[in-house]
Design a protein around this motif. Structure first.
Motif, PDB file in Angstrom:
ATOM      1  N   LEU A 143       0.816  -1.211   0.000  1.00 33.48           N
ATOM      2  CA  LEU A 143       0.000   0.000   0.000  1.00 33.48           C
ATOM      3  C   LEU A 143       0.850   1.261   0.000  1.00 33.48           C
ATOM      4  CD1 LEU A 143      -2.772  -1.153   2.503  1.00 33.48           C
ATOM      5  CD2 LEU A 143      -3.053  -0.728   0.047  1.00 33.48           C
ATOM      6  N   TYR A 144       1.996   1.217   0.670  1.00 35.25           N
ATOM      7  CA  TYR A 144       2.891   2.381   0.662  1.00 35.25           C
ATOM      8  C   TYR A 144       3.233   2.761  -0.778  1.00 35.25           C
ATOM      9  CZ  TYR A 144       3.744   1.664   5.694  1.00 35.25           C
ATOM     10  OH  TYR A 144       3.594   1.532   7.055  1.00 35.25           O
ATOM     11  N   GLU A 145       3.618   1.763  -1.552  1.00 37.70           N
ATOM     12  CA  GLU A 145       4.013   2.013  -2.937  1.00 37.70           C
ATOM     13  C   GLU A 145       2.816   2.439  -3.784  1.00 37.70           C
ATOM     14  OE1 GLU A 145       6.309   2.431  -6.317  1.00 37.70           O
ATOM     15  OE2 GLU A 145       6.864   2.301  -4.203  1.00 37.70           O
ATOM     16  N   GLN A 146       1.695   1.742  -3.615  1.00 34.79           N
ATOM     17  CA  GLN A 146       0.497   2.036  -4.394  1.00 34.79           C
ATOM     18  C   GLN A 146       0.001   3.462  -4.145  1.00 34.79           C
ATOM     19  OE1 GLN A 146      -2.570  -0.917  -3.909  1.00 34.79           O
ATOM     20  NE2 GLN A 146      -4.161   0.352  -4.879  1.00 34.79           N
ATOM     21  N   LEU A 147      -0.026   3.852  -2.885  1.00 33.02           N
ATOM     22  CA  LEU A 147      -0.523   5.183  -2.544  1.00 33.02           C
ATOM     23  C   LEU A 147       0.461   6.274  -2.952  1.00 33.02           C
ATOM     24  CD1 LEU A 147      -2.085   4.339   0.926  1.00 33.02           C
ATOM     25  CD2 LEU A 147      -3.323   5.203  -1.064  1.00 33.02           C
ATOM     26  N   ALA A 148       1.746   5.984  -2.875  1.00 28.50           N
ATOM     27  CA  ALA A 148       2.749   6.967  -3.301  1.00 28.50           C
ATOM     28  C   ALA A 148       2.588   7.277  -4.780  1.00 28.50           C
ATOM     29  CB  ALA A 148       4.148   6.446  -3.011  1.00 28.50           C
ATOM     30  N   ILE A 149       2.294   6.243  -5.573  1.00 27.51           N
ATOM     31  CA  ILE A 149       2.074   6.437  -7.007  1.00 27.51           C
ATOM     32  C   ILE A 149       0.771   7.191  -7.238  1.00 27.51           C
ATOM     33  CG2 ILE A 149       1.612   5.248  -9.177  1.00 27.51           C
ATOM     34  CD1 ILE A 149       3.481   3.005  -8.199  1.00 27.51           C
ATOM     35  N   ARG A 151       9.331  11.086  -1.353  1.00 29.37           N
ATOM     36  CA  ARG A 151       9.499   9.745  -0.777  1.00 29.37           C
ATOM     37  C   ARG A 151      10.680   9.682   0.188  1.00 29.37           C
ATOM     38  NH1 ARG A 151       7.760   5.007  -4.427  1.00 29.37           N
ATOM     39  NH2 ARG A 151       6.231   5.888  -5.856  1.00 29.37           N
ATOM     40  N   GLU A 152      11.698  10.492  -0.067  1.00 29.57           N
ATOM     41  CA  GLU A 152      12.893  10.473   0.777  1.00 29.57           C
ATOM     42  C   GLU A 152      12.745  11.333   2.034  1.00 29.57           C
ATOM     43  OE1 GLU A 152      15.586   8.568   0.496  1.00 29.57           O
ATOM     44  OE2 GLU A 152      14.519   7.604  -1.162  1.00 29.57           O
ATOM     45  N   GLU A 153      11.770  12.233   2.059  1.00 25.17           N
ATOM     46  CA  GLU A 153      11.590  13.101   3.233  1.00 25.17           C
ATOM     47  C   GLU A 153      11.345  12.245   4.470  1.00 25.17           C
ATOM     48  OE1 GLU A 153       8.106  15.912   4.973  1.00 25.17           O
ATOM     49  OE2 GLU A 153       8.745  16.409   2.938  1.00 25.17           O
TER      50      GLU A 153
END
Length: 303
Positions: A28-34, A43-45
């Motif tokens: 979900l982290y990846e899906q929502l980031a996209i 993403r790096e913050e």
């Protein structure tokens, strides 16, 4: 763009779970980031503490808030699944989910309005969590605010103290940072400069394999390139390749640029950095209170 606040993740997260399947938080982290078009910089913050990426922390707190409201469940470790209440909420086609919306659910109200302990003298009023940030963000922001205020007060006290005290502060700090060996050794090598500061050579390690030239003074106004340039020239006279120049004021941009252009390794410590280091290494400060933030030990519950 800035990383959206945690409330902005509530509805997108719930929508990602609309299929009724069990989802892993890592996916979900990846899906929502996209979905929310986060840049690489977003993403790096990281949180002020550096403990975790900001967007992941906010998504995790969004899951916690949805769970406390009964809209999702956690069937397993780092897993999440929508509930019937969550389906009903999506059926209402909300344009946004907020803390104010979640307050319609009694379970969430019990979670969000944190009541003081019985021993508290302010037991009459519940403690309300800031709705614009997660509890962890509130804690870190307040900690930073207290630290910044302490640093300002600490620097003021150093500036007001007599020169002999300033000498002691610098020597104590250098020893705490691992330079100079014992205090007695450092006291012998770092001496008074005669103008309210200190001037001398200190061992970089306990064996004295390398030395660092130290100069510290409570200059009035900003310290410019000429002072730094003269300090760099002094390194040759004491056969040192490294130096630390400390002031209670600030260095000009020109002085900082000059340090980056020369082969000698010189570190500039201004008043703000000096007070920050004093706090970090416990010089002139004490611990007033300690708060531990605990989390679930998932390994303990592995069956």
């Amino acid at each position: 763009m800035a990383v959206p606040d945690f409330q902005s993740w509530l509805l997108p997260l719930l929508r990602c779970l609309s299929d009724g399947e069990v989802h892993r938080m890592s996916d979900l982290y990846e899906q929502l980031a996209i979905e929310l078009n986060l840049s690489d910089a977003d993403r790096e913050e990281r949180l002020p503490s550096g403990a975790q990426q900001t967007y992941m922390n906010r998504i995790a707190w969004a899951r916690t808030y949805l769970k406390k409201a009964g809209l999702v469940s956690a069937p397993g470790r780092s897993q999440v699944q929508i509930t019937e209440r969550g389906r009903s909420t999506l059926a209402e086609r909300p344009t946004k989910l907020t803390v104010a919306y979640l307050k319609r659910f009694p379970e969430f109200l019990d979670f969000h309005a944190v009541k003081p302990s019985e021993s508290s003298s302010t037991a009459a009023t519940p403690l309300q969590i800031n709705e614009e940030e997660t509890p962890q963000e509130s804690l870190e922001r307040l900690h930073k605010q207290l630290r910044d205020e302490l640093a300002i007060e600490l620097l003021d006290r150093v500036k007001q103290a007599p020169p002999s005290f300033f000498e002691r502060v610098v020597v104590d700090l250098l020893i705490a940072m691992g330079y100079g060996g014992s205090r007695e050794d450092a006291g012998k090598t770092v001496g008074k400069s005669g103008d309210g500061g200190i001037d001398g050579v200190i061992n970089e390690d306990r064996l004295g394999l390398d030395v660092v030239y130290i100069q510290a003074k409570r200059w009035e106004g900003s310290v410019g390139r000429p002072v730094v340039q003269a300090f760099a020239g002094s390194l040759e006279g004491v056969r040192a390749n490294k130096g630390v120049l400390i002031t209670t004021s600030a260095f000009t941009a020109d002085a900082k640029t000059y340090v980056g252009q020369i082969t000698k390794k010189i570190v500039l410590i201004d008043g703000k950095q000096l007070s920050d280091y004093m706090i970090q290494y416990g010089i002139g400060v004490g611990v007033e209170a300690t708060y531990e933030v605990k989390r679930i030990d998932n390994d303990y519950f592995e069956i």
